[in-house]
Write a protein that holds these residues in place. Structure first.
Motif, PDB file in Angstrom:
ATOM      1  N   UNK A 105       3.252   2.242  10.732  1.00 55.48           N
ATOM      2  CA  UNK A 105       2.358   1.675   9.729  1.00 55.48           C
ATOM      3  C   UNK A 105       2.860   2.004   8.320  1.00 55.48           C
ATOM      4  N   UNK A 106       3.282   3.259   8.153  1.00 52.70           N
ATOM      5  CA  UNK A 106       3.815   3.647   6.841  1.00 52.70           C
ATOM      6  C   UNK A 106       5.057   2.820   6.506  1.00 52.70           C
ATOM      7  N   UNK A 107       5.892   2.612   7.519  1.00 51.18           N
ATOM      8  CA  UNK A 107       7.116   1.847   7.313  1.00 51.18           C
ATOM      9  C   UNK A 107       6.762   0.405   6.913  1.00 51.18           C
ATOM     10  N   UNK A 108       5.736  -0.110   7.585  1.00 44.25           N
ATOM     11  CA  UNK A 108       5.300  -1.472   7.292  1.00 44.25           C
ATOM     12  C   UNK A 108       4.797  -1.592   5.852  1.00 44.25           C
ATOM     13  N   UNK A 126       4.481 -17.906   1.207  1.00 42.88           N
ATOM     14  CA  UNK A 126       5.733 -17.662   1.937  1.00 42.88           C
ATOM     15  C   UNK A 126       5.769 -16.242   2.485  1.00 42.88           C
ATOM     16  N   UNK A 127       5.438 -15.283   1.631  1.00 40.99           N
ATOM     17  CA  UNK A 127       5.432 -13.892   2.094  1.00 40.99           C
ATOM     18  C   UNK A 127       4.407 -13.682   3.209  1.00 40.99           C
ATOM     19  N   UNK A 128       3.240 -14.281   3.034  1.00 42.91           N
ATOM     20  CA  UNK A 128       2.202 -14.097   4.053  1.00 42.91           C
ATOM     21  C   UNK A 128       2.637 -14.700   5.386  1.00 42.91           C
ATOM     22  N   UNK A 129       3.223 -15.898   5.329  1.00 46.24           N
ATOM     23  CA  UNK A 129       3.677 -16.538   6.563  1.00 46.24           C
ATOM     24  C   UNK A 129       4.780 -15.714   7.216  1.00 46.24           C
ATOM     25  N   UNK A 130       5.689 -15.203   6.397  1.00 46.91           N
ATOM     26  CA  UNK A 130       6.789 -14.397   6.939  1.00 46.91           C
ATOM     27  C   UNK A 130       6.248 -13.114   7.566  1.00 46.91           C
ATOM     28  N   UNK A 163       8.787 -12.851 -11.467  1.00 51.11           N
ATOM     29  CA  UNK A 163       7.358 -12.773 -11.193  1.00 51.11           C
ATOM     30  C   UNK A 163       6.839 -11.499 -11.860  1.00 51.11           C
ATOM     31  N   UNK A 164       5.707 -11.614 -12.553  1.00 60.32           N
ATOM     32  CA  UNK A 164       5.261 -10.402 -13.248  1.00 60.32           C
ATOM     33  C   UNK A 164       4.678  -9.369 -12.273  1.00 60.32           C
ATOM     34  N   UNK A 165       4.598  -8.163 -12.764  1.00 54.20           N
ATOM     35  CA  UNK A 165       4.214  -7.030 -11.908  1.00 54.20           C
ATOM     36  C   UNK A 165       2.855  -7.262 -11.246  1.00 54.20           C
ATOM     37  N   UNK A 166       1.896  -7.770 -12.015  1.00 57.92           N
ATOM     38  CA  UNK A 166       0.553  -7.979 -11.461  1.00 57.92           C
ATOM     39  C   UNK A 166       0.577  -8.925 -10.278  1.00 57.92           C
ATOM     40  N   UNK A 167       1.352  -9.999 -10.419  1.00 58.58           N
ATOM     41  CA  UNK A 167       1.431 -10.968  -9.318  1.00 58.58           C
ATOM     42  C   UNK A 167       2.106 -10.360  -8.094  1.00 58.58           C
ATOM     43  N   UNK A 168       3.098  -9.512  -8.352  1.00 55.48           N
ATOM     44  CA  UNK A 168       3.750  -8.836  -7.224  1.00 55.48           C
ATOM     45  C   UNK A 168       2.761  -7.912  -6.513  1.00 55.48           C
ATOM     46  N   UNK A 169       1.960  -7.214  -7.309  1.00 56.49           N
ATOM     47  CA  UNK A 169       0.974  -6.300  -6.717  1.00 56.49           C
ATOM     48  C   UNK A 169      -0.027  -7.058  -5.856  1.00 56.49           C
ATOM     49  N   UNK A 170      -0.420  -8.231  -6.324  1.00 58.20           N
ATOM     50  CA  UNK A 170      -1.377  -9.048  -5.553  1.00 58.20           C
ATOM     51  C   UNK A 170      -0.781  -9.399  -4.188  1.00 58.20           C
ATOM     52  N   UNK A 171       0.486  -9.785  -4.196  1.00 59.78           N
ATOM     53  CA  UNK A 171       1.127 -10.160  -2.926  1.00 59.78           C
ATOM     54  C   UNK A 171       1.263  -8.939  -2.015  1.00 59.78           C
ATOM     55  N   UNK A 172       1.661  -7.810  -2.611  1.00 56.68           N
ATOM     56  CA  UNK A 172       1.824  -6.592  -1.793  1.00 56.68           C
ATOM     57  C   UNK A 172       0.487  -6.212  -1.158  1.00 56.68           C
ATOM     58  N   UNK A 173      -0.581  -6.284  -1.960  1.00 55.98           N
ATOM     59  CA  UNK A 173      -1.911  -5.958  -1.404  1.00 55.98           C
ATOM     60  C   UNK A 173      -2.273  -6.900  -0.285  1.00 55.98           C
ATOM     61  N   UNK A 174      -1.980  -8.179  -0.472  1.00 54.46           N
ATOM     62  CA  UNK A 174      -2.300  -9.170   0.551  1.00 54.46           C
ATOM     63  C   UNK A 174      -1.519  -8.874   1.834  1.00 54.46           C
ATOM     64  N   UNK A 175      -0.267  -8.504   1.678  1.00 50.64           N
ATOM     65  CA  UNK A 175       0.543  -8.200   2.861  1.00 50.64           C
ATOM     66  C   UNK A 175       0.029  -6.962   3.577  1.00 50.64           C
ATOM     67  N   UNK A 176      -0.329  -5.970   2.786  1.00 55.02           N
ATOM     68  CA  UNK A 176      -0.814  -4.724   3.387  1.00 55.02           C
ATOM     69  C   UNK A 176      -2.169  -4.922   4.059  1.00 55.02           C
ATOM     70  N   UNK A 177      -2.875  -5.953   3.615  1.00 55.56           N
ATOM     71  CA  UNK A 177      -4.188  -6.218   4.195  1.00 55.56           C
ATOM     72  C   UNK A 177      -4.136  -6.954   5.521  1.00 55.56           C
ATOM     73  N   UNK A 178      -2.961  -7.405   5.904  1.00 54.30           N
ATOM     74  CA  UNK A 178      -2.847  -8.166   7.156  1.00 54.30           C
ATOM     75  C   UNK A 178      -2.803  -7.197   8.327  1.00 54.30           C
TER      76      UNK A 178
END
Lengths: 202, 77
Positions: A15-18, A54-58, B62-77
């Motif tokens: 999880x941390x790695x992810x 794109x990131x979400x789909x990937x 891409x600005x930092x805020x937008x990157x943070x939004x994507x990272x949060x979204x990914x971590x939320x999956x």
């Protein structure tokens, strides 16, 4: 017995790695993807949405990534599909756009199809300055491109930037060949009008 | 038989993909002989294609805020 032995420790590591991968992915690849998207869609907001999608789909389909291609290539492939989907949605507004009479290009020709004598014509072939050497011109050019209507922009990008043939573009966007050629030549005329007006040839 | 300037503009684009037959190509060449404006349009078209194929777009980040939004979204999956 609590489920917190070695197995749970391993899960935490994964999880941390992810979590770390999410940050690394975005930091490493988002600028490239954003540049790619912004070159193909009209506005920043849409480009950002496409990159996020794109990131979400990937991320959701990470198990399908077989590792044979670089991660960025895989992400580009996903983004390209997202952009095509965006273009298809855009193409649904085809009727409205083609029916519009507000194309600057249409003001170039008279009823007989000849150039209107009232239209001034810049001398592109013997311009004393190569416009491409001018940062100001490039800025103007990019602004003029943004003024193309959505479907014009999509067709233009697919043809000239992505190098797709007309037959494939028509299939992808579900438009007729005649509509395609109208979009192409109207786009060129509109860009020409915009550049000549803004760059100050006349 | 001759073609109008509007048709010439259309043919110029079709010619890029070899989508016009020889007869129409000859009509276009004949039209160029008597229409300096269409010759100018052809010059513009050549430059335009170069502009489009050269990467003239500004490189963007891409600005930092937008990157943070994507990272949060990914971590939320």
């Amino acid at each position: 017995m609590p489920q917190c032995g070695i197995q749970l420790g391993l899960c935490m590591d994964l999880e941390q790695k992810r979590q770390l991968d999410a940050t690394r992915w975005v930091n490493n690849y988002s600028d490239s993807l954003f540049t790619y998207a912004l070159r193909r869609v009209k506005d920043t907001h849409t480009a950002k949405d496409l990159v996020q999608d794109t990131f979400l789909a990937a991320w959701r389909n990470a198990e399908n990534y077989n590792g044979t291609a670089p991660v960025l290539s895989w992400l580009y492939a996903i983004l390209k599909n997202k952009i095509i989907d965006h273009y298809r949605n855009t193409a649904n507004r085809l009727t409205d756009e083609l029916a519009s009479e507000n194309y600057e290009g249409d003001h170039y020709f008279g009823a007989n199809g000849q150039w209107l004598s009232s239209v001034s014509f810049a001398n592109w072939s013997s311009s004393p300055v190569n416009p491409l050497d001018s940062k100001e011109f490039i800025k103007i050019f990019n602004n003029c491109k943004k003024k193309l209507k959505d479907l014009q922009g999509a067709v233009f990008t697919m043809k000239y930037i992505d190098g797709m043939g007309s037959d494939k573009i028509c299939i992808e966007l579900n438009i007729s060949s005649s509509n395609y050629w109208v979009l192409i030549h109207r786009s060129k005329l509109q860009l020409k009008a915009c550049l000549e007006k803004t760059w100050g040839f006349n | 038989m001759s073609i109008s300037c509007r048709e010439a503009v259309d043919y110029i684009s079709r010619l890029e993909e070899n989508k016009i037959p020889g007869e129409q190509r000859q009509l276009l060449q004949a039209h160029f002989l008597e229409c300096p404006r269409c010759i100018e349009f052809n010059s513009f078209n050549t430059l335009l294609i170069k502009m489009l194929k050269d990467d003239l777009s500004v490189k963007v980040k891409l600005n930092i805020d937008d990157k943070e939004i994507i990272i949060k979204a990914l971590k939320g999956i």
